[in-house]
Design an enzyme around this catalytic site. Structure first.
Site, PDB file in Angstrom:
ATOM      1  N   ASP A   8       0.819  -1.212   0.000  1.00 43.81           N
ATOM      2  CA  ASP A   8       0.000   0.000   0.000  1.00 43.81           C
ATOM      3  C   ASP A   8       0.856   1.267   0.000  1.00 43.81           C
ATOM      4  O   ASP A   8       1.933   1.276   0.595  1.00 43.81           O
ATOM      5  CB  ASP A   8      -0.899  -0.030   1.247  1.00 43.81           C
ATOM      6  N   ASN A  11     -10.810  -3.287  -6.021  1.00 47.19           N
ATOM      7  CA  ASN A  11     -10.023  -2.342  -6.831  1.00 47.19           C
ATOM      8  C   ASN A  11     -10.688  -1.969  -8.159  1.00 47.19           C
ATOM      9  O   ASN A  11     -10.305  -0.980  -8.784  1.00 47.19           O
ATOM     10  CB  ASN A  11      -8.607  -2.871  -7.099  1.00 47.19           C
TER      11      ASN A  11
HETATM   12  C1  FPP Z   1      -1.704   0.032  -3.488  1.00 48.38           C
HETATM   13  O1  FPP Z   1      -1.315   1.392  -3.580  1.00 48.38           O
HETATM   14  C2  FPP Z   1      -1.152  -0.772  -4.572  1.00 48.38           C
HETATM   15  C3  FPP Z   1      -1.866  -1.401  -5.578  1.00 48.38           C
HETATM   16  C4  FPP Z   1      -3.334  -1.333  -5.671  1.00 48.38           C
HETATM   17  C5  FPP Z   1      -1.223  -2.169  -6.642  1.00 48.38           C
HETATM   18  C6  FPP Z   1       0.126  -2.743  -6.352  1.00 48.38           C
HETATM   19  C7  FPP Z   1       0.581  -3.526  -7.524  1.00 48.38           C
HETATM   20  C8  FPP Z   1       1.875  -3.716  -7.883  1.00 48.38           C
HETATM   21  C9  FPP Z   1       3.026  -3.143  -7.123  1.00 48.38           C
HETATM   22  C10 FPP Z   1       2.182  -4.567  -9.084  1.00 48.38           C
HETATM   23  C11 FPP Z   1       2.082  -5.999  -8.731  1.00 48.38           C
HETATM   24  C12 FPP Z   1       2.234  -6.853  -9.912  1.00 48.38           C
HETATM   25  C13 FPP Z   1       2.441  -8.196  -9.891  1.00 48.38           C
HETATM   26  C14 FPP Z   1       2.495  -8.949 -11.172  1.00 48.38           C
HETATM   27  C15 FPP Z   1       2.582  -8.927  -8.623  1.00 48.38           C
HETATM   28  P1  FPP Z   1      -2.435   2.502  -3.645  1.00 48.38           P
HETATM   29  O2  FPP Z   1      -2.696   2.843  -5.060  1.00 48.38           O
HETATM   30  O3  FPP Z   1      -3.649   2.039  -2.869  1.00 48.38           O
HETATM   31  O4  FPP Z   1      -1.735   3.697  -2.886  1.00 48.38           O
HETATM   32  P2  FPP Z   1      -2.474   4.837  -2.033  1.00 48.38           P
HETATM   33  O5  FPP Z   1      -3.120   4.129  -0.871  1.00 48.38           O
HETATM   34  O6  FPP Z   1      -1.353   5.735  -1.625  1.00 48.38           O
HETATM   35  O7  FPP Z   1      -3.458   5.492  -2.952  1.00 48.38           O
END
Ligand code: FPP
Length: 237
Positions: free
Chosen positions: A18, A66
């Protein structure tokens, strides 16, 4: 460097990656730049886990919730996952990592991504160093419901249902309970991740944003885990 007891390594570590969006926003960049940096952190986590001898690593790449994100970001995340698999599966294969997936394969998951998932799983099927599970279109409640449906369809009588029987119907029946769950970015929630498998997990919530996570963060997390005493509802002598 923190000292680690090699005899008390958590067998299964699960990460809620996150803070990508906030990492980007703090730098005046679009949110997707945070996800891109998150890929680097993900490979740091994999390498850190391998160095420590962790057997199972599971990451939350995309939740059943999501889909509610802006369409552009959803599209980006789907393509991004597909692209990472394609681009980096050989590297993971060379590291001896076995790639697995959990989550619902419903109509919302593009066929191309499913193909990439199957290719990555097939390529790495025999690897033994670590099982690396990617939760995609995953929800803990959905997993329990899906398991329950299969159990009911099997005709088992309700008074015969045991925890073991339900666990055998989960997306990956081989997956052991989680020993340590790490969530970055100062959010103190499980957000529907591995609800069943987290029952007795140690929880570690860190302030670091996911893109800043490194193999040292993994070491620190394991050191913190080793400082805790796990009682599984019992008492220690
Ligand atoms: C949360 O940050 C992260 C995600 C929803 C996606 C994470 C995905 C990856 C790092 C790629 C993974 C890929 C593979 C193939 C395993 P957020 O967007 O919720 O951050 P925020 O809370 O600051 O808005």
């Amino acid at each position: 460097m923190v000292s680690i007891d090699p005899k008390a390594i958590p067998g299964h570590v699960a990460c809620v990656m996150d803070g990508n969006g906030r990492w980007a926003q703090q730098r005046g960049l679009p949110r997707i730049e945070g996800h891109k940096q998150g890929e680097h952190a993900l490979f740091e986590a994999v390498e850190g886990a391998l160095e420590l001898g962790i057997d199972w690593l599971t990451v939350y790449a995309f939740s059943t919730e999501n889909w509610k994100r802006p369409p552009d970001e959803v599209k980006f995340l789907i393509n991004f996952n597909e692209e990472i698999l394609d681009r980096r599966k050989h590297e993971l294969h060379e590291m001896g990592v076995q790639i697995r997936f959990i989550g619902r394969r419903d109509w919302r998951v593009p066929k191309g991504l499913i193909r990439r998932m199957d290719e990555a799983a097939e390529l790495t099927r025999k690897n033994k160093k670590m099982v690396f599970t990617i939760a995609f279109n995953y929800g803990g409640r959905a997993e329990i419901i899906d398991a329950m449906k299969q159990l009911m369809a099997s005709g088992v009588s309700p008074d015969k249902v045991t925890e073991k029987m339900l666990a055998r119907q989960l997306y990956d029946p081989d997956m052991p309970d989680v020993d340590l769950m790490i969530r970055t970015s100062g959010e103190y929630r499980t957000s529907n991740f591995l609800l069943w498998q987290l029952a007795y997990s140690e929880m570690l919530f860190t302030e670091e944003l996911w893109p800043d996570f490194t193999r040292h963060s993994m070491r620190d997390a394991v050191a913190e885990y080793q400082s805790r005493s796990r009682r599984y509802g019992g008492v220690t002598a």
